[in-house]
Write a protein that holds these residues in place. Structure first.
Motif, PDB file in Angstrom:
ATOM      1  N   GLU A   1     -46.150  48.884 -31.483  1.00 13.34           N
ATOM      2  CA  GLU A   1     -45.122  47.845 -31.480  1.00 13.34           C
ATOM      3  C   GLU A   1     -44.478  47.779 -32.857  1.00 13.34           C
ATOM      4  O   GLU A   1     -45.155  47.751 -33.878  1.00 13.34           O
ATOM      5  CB  GLU A   1     -45.742  46.502 -31.112  1.00 13.34           C
ATOM      6  CG  GLU A   1     -44.712  45.421 -30.863  1.00 13.34           C
ATOM      7  CD  GLU A   1     -45.351  44.132 -30.367  1.00 13.34           C
ATOM      8  OE1 GLU A   1     -44.823  43.067 -30.712  1.00 13.34           O
ATOM      9  OE2 GLU A   1     -46.361  44.222 -29.650  1.00 13.34           O
ATOM     10  N   LEU A   2     -43.161  47.744 -32.883  1.00 11.96           N
ATOM     11  CA  LEU A   2     -42.440  47.866 -34.149  1.00 11.96           C
ATOM     12  C   LEU A   2     -42.142  46.541 -34.822  1.00 11.96           C
ATOM     13  O   LEU A   2     -41.852  46.513 -36.008  1.00 11.96           O
ATOM     14  CB  LEU A   2     -41.122  48.618 -33.919  1.00 11.96           C
ATOM     15  CG  LEU A   2     -41.256  50.102 -33.568  1.00 11.96           C
ATOM     16  CD1 LEU A   2     -39.898  50.677 -33.212  1.00 11.96           C
ATOM     17  CD2 LEU A   2     -41.858  50.873 -34.729  1.00 11.96           C
ATOM     18  N   LEU A   3     -42.143  45.448 -34.080  1.00 13.05           N
ATOM     19  CA  LEU A   3     -41.754  44.169 -34.671  1.00 13.05           C
ATOM     20  C   LEU A   3     -42.931  43.581 -35.450  1.00 13.05           C
ATOM     21  O   LEU A   3     -43.941  43.193 -34.869  1.00 13.05           O
ATOM     22  CB  LEU A   3     -41.315  43.205 -33.579  1.00 13.05           C
ATOM     23  CG  LEU A   3     -40.464  42.019 -34.045  1.00 13.05           C
ATOM     24  CD1 LEU A   3     -39.150  42.510 -34.628  1.00 13.05           C
ATOM     25  CD2 LEU A   3     -40.198  41.053 -32.910  1.00 13.05           C
ATOM     26  N   PRO A   4     -42.866  43.507 -36.773  1.00 13.96           N
ATOM     27  CA  PRO A   4     -43.994  43.029 -37.574  1.00 13.96           C
ATOM     28  C   PRO A   4     -44.105  41.511 -37.541  1.00 13.96           C
ATOM     29  O   PRO A   4     -43.106  40.811 -37.327  1.00 13.96           O
ATOM     30  CB  PRO A   4     -43.651  43.515 -38.982  1.00 13.96           C
ATOM     31  CG  PRO A   4     -42.170  43.587 -39.001  1.00 13.96           C
ATOM     32  CD  PRO A   4     -41.738  43.935 -37.602  1.00 13.96           C
ATOM     33  N   PRO A   5     -45.301  40.973 -37.764  1.00 18.70           N
ATOM     34  CA  PRO A   5     -45.429  39.517 -37.870  1.00 18.70           C
ATOM     35  C   PRO A   5     -44.705  39.023 -39.120  1.00 18.70           C
ATOM     36  O   PRO A   5     -44.606  39.749 -40.112  1.00 18.70           O
ATOM     37  CB  PRO A   5     -46.945  39.304 -37.982  1.00 18.70           C
ATOM     38  CG  PRO A   5     -47.483  40.584 -38.509  1.00 18.70           C
ATOM     39  CD  PRO A   5     -46.598  41.660 -37.956  1.00 18.70           C
ATOM     40  N   LEU A   6     -44.194  37.791 -39.052  1.00 18.43           N
ATOM     41  CA  LEU A   6     -43.468  37.186 -40.174  1.00 18.43           C
ATOM     42  C   LEU A   6     -42.297  38.079 -40.623  1.00 18.43           C
ATOM     43  O   LEU A   6     -42.026  38.239 -41.814  1.00 18.43           O
ATOM     44  CB  LEU A   6     -44.422  36.915 -41.344  1.00 18.43           C
ATOM     45  CG  LEU A   6     -45.597  35.971 -41.042  1.00 18.43           C
ATOM     46  CD1 LEU A   6     -46.607  35.984 -42.181  1.00 18.43           C
ATOM     47  CD2 LEU A   6     -45.113  34.559 -40.794  1.00 18.43           C
ATOM     48  N   TYR A   7     -41.626  38.662 -39.635  1.00 16.81           N
ATOM     49  CA  TYR A   7     -40.571  39.638 -39.936  1.00 16.81           C
ATOM     50  C   TYR A   7     -39.395  39.027 -40.685  1.00 16.81           C
ATOM     51  O   TYR A   7     -38.565  39.753 -41.251  1.00 16.81           O
ATOM     52  CB  TYR A   7     -40.080  40.316 -38.651  1.00 16.81           C
ATOM     53  CG  TYR A   7     -39.533  39.378 -37.612  1.00 16.81           C
ATOM     54  CD1 TYR A   7     -38.249  38.856 -37.711  1.00 16.81           C
ATOM     55  CD2 TYR A   7     -40.314  38.995 -36.520  1.00 16.81           C
ATOM     56  CE1 TYR A   7     -37.738  37.989 -36.760  1.00 16.81           C
ATOM     57  CE2 TYR A   7     -39.805  38.128 -35.555  1.00 16.81           C
ATOM     58  CZ  TYR A   7     -38.523  37.633 -35.682  1.00 16.81           C
ATOM     59  OH  TYR A   7     -38.023  36.778 -34.738  1.00 16.81           O
ATOM     60  N   GLY A   8     -39.303  37.718 -40.715  1.00 16.44           N
ATOM     61  CA  GLY A   8     -38.196  37.077 -41.432  1.00 16.44           C
ATOM     62  C   GLY A   8     -38.178  37.366 -42.919  1.00 16.44           C
ATOM     63  O   GLY A   8     -37.148  37.208 -43.576  1.00 16.44           O
ATOM     64  N   ALA A   9     -39.333  37.790 -43.460  1.00 17.80           N
ATOM     65  CA  ALA A   9     -39.378  38.153 -44.882  1.00 17.80           C
ATOM     66  C   ALA A   9     -38.834  39.560 -45.113  1.00 17.80           C
ATOM     67  O   ALA A   9     -38.430  39.896 -46.234  1.00 17.80           O
ATOM     68  CB  ALA A   9     -40.809  38.058 -45.407  1.00 17.80           C
ATOM     69  N   LEU A  10     -38.828  40.387 -44.054  1.00 19.27           N
ATOM     70  CA  LEU A  10     -38.392  41.780 -44.180  1.00 19.27           C
ATOM     71  C   LEU A  10     -36.969  41.998 -43.693  1.00 19.27           C
ATOM     72  O   LEU A  10     -36.204  42.733 -44.310  1.00 19.27           O
ATOM     73  CB  LEU A  10     -39.334  42.700 -43.390  1.00 19.27           C
ATOM     74  CG  LEU A  10     -40.768  42.844 -43.882  1.00 19.27           C
ATOM     75  CD1 LEU A  10     -41.562  43.711 -42.916  1.00 19.27           C
ATOM     76  CD2 LEU A  10     -40.812  43.436 -45.283  1.00 19.27           C
ATOM     77  N   LEU A  11     -36.638  41.379 -42.563  1.00 22.32           N
ATOM     78  CA  LEU A  11     -35.340  41.598 -41.931  1.00 22.32           C
ATOM     79  C   LEU A  11     -34.402  40.443 -42.250  1.00 22.32           C
ATOM     80  O   LEU A  11     -34.796  39.284 -42.139  1.00 22.32           O
ATOM     81  CB  LEU A  11     -35.508  41.743 -40.421  1.00 22.32           C
ATOM     82  CG  LEU A  11     -36.517  42.817 -39.976  1.00 22.32           C
ATOM     83  CD1 LEU A  11     -36.698  42.790 -38.475  1.00 22.32           C
ATOM     84  CD2 LEU A  11     -36.063  44.201 -40.439  1.00 22.32           C
ATOM     85  N   LYS A  12     -33.173  40.768 -42.634  1.00 23.89           N
ATOM     86  CA  LYS A  12     -32.269  39.748 -43.159  1.00 23.89           C
ATOM     87  C   LYS A  12     -31.011  39.530 -42.330  1.00 23.89           C
ATOM     88  O   LYS A  12     -30.086  38.846 -42.773  1.00 23.89           O
ATOM     89  CB  LYS A  12     -31.877  40.109 -44.599  1.00 23.89           C
ATOM     90  CG  LYS A  12     -33.061  40.209 -45.554  1.00 23.89           C
ATOM     91  CD  LYS A  12     -33.850  38.917 -45.629  1.00 23.89           C
ATOM     92  CE  LYS A  12     -35.016  39.026 -46.586  1.00 23.89           C
ATOM     93  NZ  LYS A  12     -35.793  37.792 -46.667  1.00 23.89           N
ATOM     94  N   ASN A  13     -30.955  40.098 -41.130  1.00 28.89           N
ATOM     95  CA  ASN A  13     -29.821  39.803 -40.256  1.00 28.89           C
ATOM     96  C   ASN A  13     -30.226  39.968 -38.801  1.00 28.89           C
ATOM     97  O   ASN A  13     -31.192  40.672 -38.481  1.00 28.89           O
ATOM     98  CB  ASN A  13     -28.598  40.670 -40.601  1.00 28.89           C
ATOM     99  CG  ASN A  13     -28.883  42.148 -40.447  1.00 28.89           C
ATOM    100  OD1 ASN A  13     -28.996  42.644 -39.329  1.00 28.89           O
ATOM    101  ND2 ASN A  13     -29.008  42.848 -41.565  1.00 28.89           N
ATOM    102  N   GLU A  14     -29.493  39.290 -37.923  1.00 28.51           N
ATOM    103  CA  GLU A  14     -29.881  39.237 -36.518  1.00 28.51           C
ATOM    104  C   GLU A  14     -29.748  40.576 -35.806  1.00 28.51           C
ATOM    105  O   GLU A  14     -30.495  40.874 -34.871  1.00 28.51           O
ATOM    106  CB  GLU A  14     -29.052  38.175 -35.773  1.00 28.51           C
ATOM    107  CG  GLU A  14     -27.558  38.433 -35.697  1.00 28.51           C
ATOM    108  CD  GLU A  14     -26.813  37.991 -36.939  1.00 28.51           C
ATOM    109  OE1 GLU A  14     -25.571  37.977 -36.909  1.00 28.51           O
ATOM    110  OE2 GLU A  14     -27.475  37.684 -37.960  1.00 28.51           O
ATOM    111  N   GLN A  15     -28.828  41.450 -36.279  1.00 27.23           N
ATOM    112  CA  GLN A  15     -28.673  42.758 -35.636  1.00 27.23           C
ATOM    113  C   GLN A  15     -29.945  43.595 -35.766  1.00 27.23           C
ATOM    114  O   GLN A  15     -30.381  44.239 -34.803  1.00 27.23           O
ATOM    115  CB  GLN A  15     -27.489  43.531 -36.251  1.00 27.23           C
ATOM    116  CG  GLN A  15     -26.146  42.879 -36.009  1.00 27.23           C
ATOM    117  CD  GLN A  15     -25.697  42.041 -37.189  1.00 27.23           C
ATOM    118  OE1 GLN A  15     -26.493  41.319 -37.763  1.00 27.23           O
ATOM    119  NE2 GLN A  15     -24.420  42.146 -37.523  1.00 27.23           N
TER     120      GLN A  15
END
Length: 279
Positions: free
Chosen positions: A249-263
């Motif tokens: 699974e590619l979506l990491p936990p607490l991904y908001g710290a890594l990914l910075k846009n909704e796309q």
């Protein structure tokens, strides 16, 4: 003087050589690289390492080159003359020194950071050619040439948002900070999070590099975002459990710290869904 890195800043050998070359050639060091790769912190740590004062000039889209030299407040002088203020007799009272004047006026060598030069207008670098090359400028109001007492080490950062003029590039020593490999990243993380468990670090880095490898990401996570993410992971037992159980699974936990846009979030969510369905 030689830059050897500091306990808080892991510098690669080619970066150390770049700083030393700029010092020896007496040229500005132009540093490019992805946002979050430590370009701004380089100037801070170089100043600490060499025992020099740091002068920071953070560039905005509205910044003009002349502001780095000085600004003359003609409006205040006119108002004071109308009020009969005695200070109006000395024009020096209405001249505000800029960051370059501050650096030139120092009795000791300083480190001058010109941060994110590519944010300004395209003419901004050209307007500083003579000042950075000759280390002097002319103040019309005082009818005086301001010369550097000690040539500063100038570190200029750029995020590659726009091309810089060739004439400006010729006057700089250039270095590109490539994204760190795994070994360098581990060294950087151990500086900032010394108590992180090796097993957690390994699995977290596996996940981090998997995210960076995803084609089509609008903004790949960088070093600074990785450190923020790991700090959250270390303080969250549930997140650590999720990382330990991760398979494909590619979506990491607490991904908001890594990914910075909704796309990018939507892209990884789709990939994670497809991976689960296939398995």
């Amino acid at each position: 003087m030689r830059f050897q890195g500091t306990k808080n800043y892991i510098a690669t050998e080619d970066l150390k050589l770049a700083v030393d070359a700029a010092l020896n050639l007496e040229k500005p060091l132009l540093v490019k690289g992805e946002p979050g790769t430590g370009k701004t912190m380089l100037a801070v740590e170089v100043a600490k390492s060499l025992g020099l004062r740091l002068i920071e000039w953070h560039i905005k889209s509205t910044t003009k080159a002349s502001q780095g030299l000085y600004e003359y407040d003609a409006v205040s002088r006119l108002r004071d003359s109308q009020l009969g203020n005695e200070k109006v007799k000395d024009i020096k009272n209405y001249i505000k020194k800029g960051k370059l004047w501050d650096a030139f006026d120092s009795d000791e060598q300083v480190v001058l950071l010109v941060d994110e030069v590519d944010k300004a207008d395209i003419e901004f670098p050209n307007d500083l050619l003579q000042e950075l090359d000759r280390m002097e400028f002319y103040c019309y109001e005082l009818d005086k040439t301001i010369k550097a007492k000690k040539r500063p080490l100038v570190i200029i950062t750029s995020n590659n948002e726009k091309d810089l003029p060739d004439a400006f590039l010729r006057r700089c020593f250039f270095h590109f900070i490539a994204f760190p490999d795994r070994a360098v990243l581990e060294s950087i993380i151990n500086v900032h999070i010394p108590k992180i468990k090796k097993s957690l670090l390994k699995k977290s880095l596996d996940m981090f590099f998997d995210v960076r490898k995803v084609p089509g990401l609008k903004k790949k996570p960088t070093t600074s975002e990785l450190i923020d993410w790991l700090k959250l992971i270390v303080s969250d037992d549930l997140a650590q459990e999720l990382i330990a159980k991760k398979d494909k699974e590619l979506l990491p936990p607490l991904y908001g710290a890594l990914l910075k846009n909704e796309q990018d979030v939507e892209l990884l969510q789709r990939l994670a869904f497809m991976t689960r369905r296939e398995s």
